[in-house]
Design an enzyme around this catalytic site. Sequence first.
Site, PDB file in Angstrom:
ATOM      1  N   TYR A 108       0.821  -1.213   0.000  1.00 50.39           N
ATOM      2  CA  TYR A 108       0.000   0.000   0.000  1.00 50.39           C
ATOM      3  C   TYR A 108       0.854   1.262   0.000  1.00 50.39           C
ATOM      4  O   TYR A 108       1.697   1.464   0.873  1.00 50.39           O
ATOM      5  CB  TYR A 108      -0.870  -0.021   1.254  1.00 50.39           C
TER       6      TYR A 108
ATOM      7  N   SER B  14       0.787  -7.780   1.750  1.00 51.49           N
ATOM      8  CA  SER B  14      -0.128  -6.751   2.222  1.00 51.49           C
ATOM      9  C   SER B  14      -1.087  -6.360   1.092  1.00 51.49           C
ATOM     10  O   SER B  14      -1.839  -7.203   0.607  1.00 51.49           O
ATOM     11  CB  SER B  14       0.649  -5.555   2.761  1.00 51.49           C
ATOM     12  N   GLN B  15      -1.079  -5.107   0.636  1.00 47.20           N
ATOM     13  CA  GLN B  15      -1.907  -4.761  -0.516  1.00 47.20           C
ATOM     14  C   GLN B  15      -1.582  -5.687  -1.687  1.00 47.20           C
ATOM     15  O   GLN B  15      -2.485  -6.147  -2.400  1.00 47.20           O
ATOM     16  CB  GLN B  15      -1.675  -3.320  -0.952  1.00 47.20           C
TER      17      GLN B  15
ATOM     18  N   ASP C 250      -0.476  -9.282  13.842  1.00 47.97           N
ATOM     19  CA  ASP C 250      -0.562  -8.258  12.796  1.00 47.97           C
ATOM     20  C   ASP C 250      -1.710  -7.292  13.084  1.00 47.97           C
ATOM     21  O   ASP C 250      -2.884  -7.685  13.031  1.00 47.97           O
ATOM     22  CB  ASP C 250      -0.779  -8.954  11.447  1.00 47.97           C
TER      23      ASP C 250
ATOM     24  N   HIS D 103       3.003  -6.993  11.110  1.00 47.66           N
ATOM     25  CA  HIS D 103       2.704  -6.976   9.679  1.00 47.66           C
ATOM     26  C   HIS D 103       3.895  -7.337   8.793  1.00 47.66           C
ATOM     27  O   HIS D 103       3.717  -7.621   7.609  1.00 47.66           O
ATOM     28  CB  HIS D 103       2.142  -5.608   9.289  1.00 47.66           C
TER      29      HIS D 103
END
Length: 349
Positions: free
Chosen positions: A95, A190-191, A276, A310
Amino acid sequence: MPVYDLPRAELESYLPDIGEPADFDAFWAKTLAETRAFDLNLTVTPVDTGLRLVDVFDVEFAGFGGHPIKAWLTRPAAAVAGAGPLPAVVEYNGYGGGRGLPHEHLGWASAGYVSLYMDTRGQGSQWGSGGDTPDPVGSGPAVPGFLTRGLLDPADHFYRRVFTDAVRAVEAVRAVDGVDPTRVAVTGGSQGGGITLAVAGLVPGLLAAMPDVPFGSHFRRAVDVADTTPYTEITQYLSVHRGHADAAFRTLSYLDGVSFARRASAPALFSVALMDPICPPSTVYAAYNHYGALGGEPAKQLEVYPFNEHEGGAGHQFARQLHWLAELAGLAGLAGGGATPGHLEGNAR
């Protein structure tokens, strides 16, 4: 931070009903058909980076709406490669980041793959070395960030465009000379992991999907549990636009990684971090547990990092991916990958 989500035993059997819209498949079939009406307009331009063991190419192709999308393509240099078409890995970034610089993406090429690292439209200015792809489409009122851009209509949402770009990235790498189109994997964290799930659900015939700590699954729970960005962009928006919740979550239901995961047919290697705070573990397990339910129940594995936030497995997860994907790609036990010597060209379609 401490473990804050569901107990692990509950996570392992967590199969929530996310309220998938009845026209989910029709929505995405229409979206992709509209995009494929535009020529792919693939260009693959050699770049002199000073790297000697990999060849680097500046790639551009037509994504959603025919908009130009940038990417870096790296592959073992022709001077050190053997014979035969190579498997490929398409990678999507996290992201706010962009494609950065080509020397930052050498892992897959070093392992014998053609690597395509897609730039994310409109991003590239929050971390890393920058991005090069604008998003020419605007939106209504939105919270800073990307999750609320077009939040009231799935046709207008930012991720409708990004997911479509990502599908076209697979089509682009399959059109590159020297790539085996039957051996293309997708990955990202992630993204990028959320984009990976979307592509896995929309593109048939993938070799593998490797979503790491994926973002964008089980939006309703994510908004309830997460207390940090990006999910709090939705919370902030709804705290101001108090009457928009139904429309917002309807839009997000067309973008939910769980629905894409259900439709996936490629073998998958996931990762999740149990501490996370950005992508709550229950949202990752929701996608993992549903993965392949409508796609023939492909093989899947989940690497669990109990004490990580994360960052997840970071380099340890990449090492795991290298061995896992090599088995699927037929590279296990080889000293190096093979490639067809000579100039690399794009076959635009």
